[in-house]
Write a protein that holds these residues in place. Structure first.
Motif, PDB file in Angstrom:
ATOM      1  N   ALA A  31      16.316  50.614  38.685  1.00 61.11           N
ATOM      2  CA  ALA A  31      15.661  51.081  39.910  1.00 61.11           C
ATOM      3  C   ALA A  31      16.278  50.413  41.146  1.00 61.11           C
ATOM      4  CB  ALA A  31      14.166  50.798  39.846  1.00 61.11           C
ATOM      5  N   LEU A  32      16.604  49.139  41.028  1.00 64.48           N
ATOM      6  CA  LEU A  32      17.245  48.439  42.148  1.00 64.48           C
ATOM      7  C   LEU A  32      18.617  49.025  42.448  1.00 64.48           C
ATOM      8  CD1 LEU A  32      17.238  46.150  44.224  1.00 64.48           C
ATOM      9  CD2 LEU A  32      18.141  44.652  42.441  1.00 64.48           C
ATOM     10  N   VAL A  33      19.381  49.343  41.430  1.00 62.76           N
ATOM     11  CA  VAL A  33      20.696  49.969  41.627  1.00 62.76           C
ATOM     12  C   VAL A  33      20.526  51.324  42.308  1.00 62.76           C
ATOM     13  CG1 VAL A  33      22.658  51.008  40.406  1.00 62.76           C
ATOM     14  CG2 VAL A  33      21.828  48.742  39.751  1.00 62.76           C
ATOM     15  N   GLN A  34      19.518  52.077  41.890  1.00 58.15           N
ATOM     16  CA  GLN A  34      19.251  53.382  42.507  1.00 58.15           C
ATOM     17  C   GLN A  34      18.913  53.223  43.985  1.00 58.15           C
ATOM     18  OE1 GLN A  34      15.801  54.703  43.248  1.00 58.15           O
ATOM     19  NE2 GLN A  34      16.681  56.560  44.064  1.00 58.15           N
ATOM     20  N   VAL A  35      18.119  52.230  44.325  1.00 61.89           N
ATOM     21  CA  VAL A  35      17.772  51.977  45.729  1.00 61.89           C
ATOM     22  C   VAL A  35      19.019  51.589  46.519  1.00 61.89           C
ATOM     23  CG1 VAL A  35      16.529  50.407  47.272  1.00 61.89           C
ATOM     24  CG2 VAL A  35      15.365  51.387  45.296  1.00 61.89           C
ATOM     25  N   LEU A  36      19.839  50.719  45.938  1.00 58.95           N
ATOM     26  CA  LEU A  36      21.057  50.306  46.631  1.00 58.95           C
ATOM     27  C   LEU A  36      22.017  51.483  46.831  1.00 58.95           C
ATOM     28  CD1 LEU A  36      21.677  46.874  44.885  1.00 58.95           C
ATOM     29  CD2 LEU A  36      20.876  47.260  47.219  1.00 58.95           C
ATOM     30  N   ALA A  37      22.096  52.369  45.855  1.00 57.34           N
ATOM     31  CA  ALA A  37      22.995  53.520  45.953  1.00 57.34           C
ATOM     32  C   ALA A  37      22.504  54.534  46.976  1.00 57.34           C
ATOM     33  CB  ALA A  37      23.153  54.180  44.597  1.00 57.34           C
ATOM     34  N   ASN A  38      21.207  54.628  47.150  1.00 57.47           N
ATOM     35  CA  ASN A  38      20.624  55.613  48.064  1.00 57.47           C
ATOM     36  C   ASN A  38      19.858  54.951  49.194  1.00 57.47           C
ATOM     37  OD1 ASN A  38      21.460  57.889  46.452  1.00 57.47           O
ATOM     38  ND2 ASN A  38      19.862  57.291  45.007  1.00 57.47           N
ATOM     39  N   ALA A  39      20.327  53.838  49.679  1.00 55.74           N
ATOM     40  CA  ALA A  39      19.619  53.091  50.718  1.00 55.74           C
ATOM     41  C   ALA A  39      19.420  53.911  51.985  1.00 55.74           C
ATOM     42  CB  ALA A  39      20.368  51.802  51.043  1.00 55.74           C
ATOM     43  N   HIS A  40      20.322  54.833  52.258  1.00 58.51           N
ATOM     44  CA  HIS A  40      20.204  55.651  53.477  1.00 58.51           C
ATOM     45  C   HIS A  40      19.008  56.607  53.419  1.00 58.51           C
ATOM     46  CE1 HIS A  40      22.599  58.020  50.638  1.00 58.51           C
ATOM     47  NE2 HIS A  40      22.092  59.076  51.232  1.00 58.51           N
ATOM     48  N   ASP A  41      18.467  56.855  52.222  1.00 54.82           N
ATOM     49  CA  ASP A  41      17.310  57.744  52.077  1.00 54.82           C
ATOM     50  C   ASP A  41      15.977  57.052  52.370  1.00 54.82           C
ATOM     51  OD1 ASP A  41      18.969  59.819  51.364  1.00 54.82           O
ATOM     52  OD2 ASP A  41      18.681  59.537  49.204  1.00 54.82           O
ATOM     53  N   TYR A  42      15.990  55.747  52.490  1.00 56.96           N
ATOM     54  CA  TYR A  42      14.758  54.987  52.703  1.00 56.96           C
ATOM     55  C   TYR A  42      14.640  54.576  54.168  1.00 56.96           C
ATOM     56  CZ  TYR A  42      14.537  54.684  47.641  1.00 56.96           C
ATOM     57  OH  TYR A  42      14.473  54.993  46.320  1.00 56.96           O
ATOM     58  N   ARG A  43      13.408  54.624  54.656  1.00 58.77           N
ATOM     59  CA  ARG A  43      13.166  54.233  56.039  1.00 58.77           C
ATOM     60  C   ARG A  43      13.386  52.737  56.215  1.00 58.77           C
ATOM     61  NH1 ARG A  43       8.123  56.361  59.409  1.00 58.77           N
ATOM     62  NH2 ARG A  43       9.326  58.219  59.027  1.00 58.77           N
ATOM     63  N   GLN A  44      12.880  51.948  55.270  1.00 58.03           N
ATOM     64  CA  GLN A  44      13.050  50.488  55.302  1.00 58.03           C
ATOM     65  C   GLN A  44      13.594  50.028  53.946  1.00 58.03           C
ATOM     66  OE1 GLN A  44       9.170  49.049  56.339  1.00 58.03           O
ATOM     67  NE2 GLN A  44       9.543  49.283  58.524  1.00 58.03           N
ATOM     68  N   PRO A  45      14.896  50.178  53.728  1.00 53.91           N
ATOM     69  CA  PRO A  45      15.450  49.837  52.411  1.00 53.91           C
ATOM     70  C   PRO A  45      15.282  48.356  52.050  1.00 53.91           C
ATOM     71  CG  PRO A  45      17.215  50.290  53.972  1.00 53.91           C
ATOM     72  CD  PRO A  45      15.919  50.653  54.649  1.00 53.91           C
ATOM     73  N   ALA A  46      15.231  47.485  53.042  1.00 52.25           N
ATOM     74  CA  ALA A  46      15.063  46.057  52.737  1.00 52.25           C
ATOM     75  C   ALA A  46      13.723  45.796  52.048  1.00 52.25           C
ATOM     76  CB  ALA A  46      15.178  45.232  54.001  1.00 52.25           C
ATOM     77  N   ALA A  47      12.680  46.507  52.449  1.00 51.98           N
ATOM     78  CA  ALA A  47      11.369  46.325  51.831  1.00 51.98           C
ATOM     79  C   ALA A  47      11.387  46.790  50.373  1.00 51.98           C
ATOM     80  CB  ALA A  47      10.302  47.089  52.609  1.00 51.98           C
ATOM     81  N   VAL A  48      12.023  47.923  50.116  1.00 50.39           N
ATOM     82  CA  VAL A  48      12.098  48.449  48.749  1.00 50.39           C
ATOM     83  C   VAL A  48      12.930  47.513  47.873  1.00 50.39           C
ATOM     84  CG1 VAL A  48      12.824  50.414  47.345  1.00 50.39           C
ATOM     85  CG2 VAL A  48      11.864  50.808  49.615  1.00 50.39           C
ATOM     86  N   ILE A  49      14.025  47.027  48.408  1.00 47.34           N
ATOM     87  CA  ILE A  49      14.879  46.095  47.663  1.00 47.34           C
ATOM     88  C   ILE A  49      14.115  44.809  47.370  1.00 47.34           C
ATOM     89  CG2 ILE A  49      16.942  44.646  47.856  1.00 47.34           C
ATOM     90  CD1 ILE A  49      18.216  47.037  49.417  1.00 47.34           C
ATOM     91  N   ALA A  50      13.357  44.317  48.338  1.00 45.63           N
ATOM     92  CA  ALA A  50      12.576  43.097  48.133  1.00 45.63           C
ATOM     93  C   ALA A  50      11.532  43.281  47.030  1.00 45.63           C
ATOM     94  CB  ALA A  50      11.892  42.680  49.438  1.00 45.63           C
ATOM     95  N   VAL A  51      10.896  44.447  46.986  1.00 45.04           N
ATOM     96  CA  VAL A  51       9.895  44.716  45.947  1.00 45.04           C
ATOM     97  C   VAL A  51      10.549  44.694  44.571  1.00 45.04           C
ATOM     98  CG1 VAL A  51       8.395  46.506  44.994  1.00 45.04           C
ATOM     99  CG2 VAL A  51       8.290  45.958  47.425  1.00 45.04           C
ATOM    100  N   TRP A  52      11.690  45.375  44.411  1.00 40.50           N
ATOM    101  CA  TRP A  52      12.345  45.416  43.102  1.00 40.50           C
ATOM    102  C   TRP A  52      12.892  44.049  42.712  1.00 40.50           C
ATOM    103  CZ3 TRP A  52      10.840  48.494  39.709  1.00 40.50           C
ATOM    104  CH2 TRP A  52      10.469  49.787  40.019  1.00 40.50           C
ATOM    105  N   LEU A  53      13.357  43.270  43.658  1.00 45.64           N
ATOM    106  CA  LEU A  53      13.794  41.908  43.342  1.00 45.64           C
ATOM    107  C   LEU A  53      12.614  41.048  42.889  1.00 45.64           C
ATOM    108  CD1 LEU A  53      16.423  41.203  46.139  1.00 45.64           C
ATOM    109  CD2 LEU A  53      16.848  41.509  43.686  1.00 45.64           C
ATOM    110  N   ALA A  54      11.444  41.257  43.506  1.00 43.61           N
ATOM    111  CA  ALA A  54      10.240  40.526  43.090  1.00 43.61           C
ATOM    112  C   ALA A  54       9.829  40.928  41.672  1.00 43.61           C
ATOM    113  CB  ALA A  54       9.103  40.788  44.068  1.00 43.61           C
TER     114      ALA A  54
END
Length: 99
Positions: A31-54
């Motif tokens: 899921a983290l790789v998917q977020v990183l690959a499609n970061a431009h689709d998220y309004r706040q990608p840093a928040a999504v990345i932080a959640v998956w890292l947690a």
């Protein structure tokens, strides 16, 4: 004397714990790789990345403790295990695994 039933049960439990640990790390990592690959689709990608890292951090912290069976009832419940009854009894949230 050790019964064959006990040996098979212990081997199945070890395999199940290994599988759960693997899934607990692979799914959030994918899921983290998917977020990183499609970061431009998220309004706040840093928040999504932080959640998956947690989530990955929690899985990395809980998995060895689950295998060693050193979790308290509260930690087991927080991890989704329910914290009630012996393993396989089915009590509570995730799998009925107690201490």
């Amino acid at each position: 004397m050790v019964s064959a039933h006990k040996v098979v049960g212990d081997m199945a439990e070890a395999g199940l714990l290994r599988m759960i640990g693997t899934i607990a790390l692979i799914l959030p990592a994918v899921a983290l790789v998917q977020v990183l690959a499609n970061a431009h689709d998220y309004r706040q990608p840093a928040a999504v990345i932080a959640v998956w890292l947690a989530v990955l951090g929690a899985a990395a912290w809980l998995t060895p403790r689950m295998r060693a069976r050193v979790l308290s009832a509260a930690e087991t419940a927080a991890g989704g295990g329910g914290g009630q009854g012996p393993p396989g009894a089915g009590g509570g949230g995730g799998g009925g695994g107690g201490n």
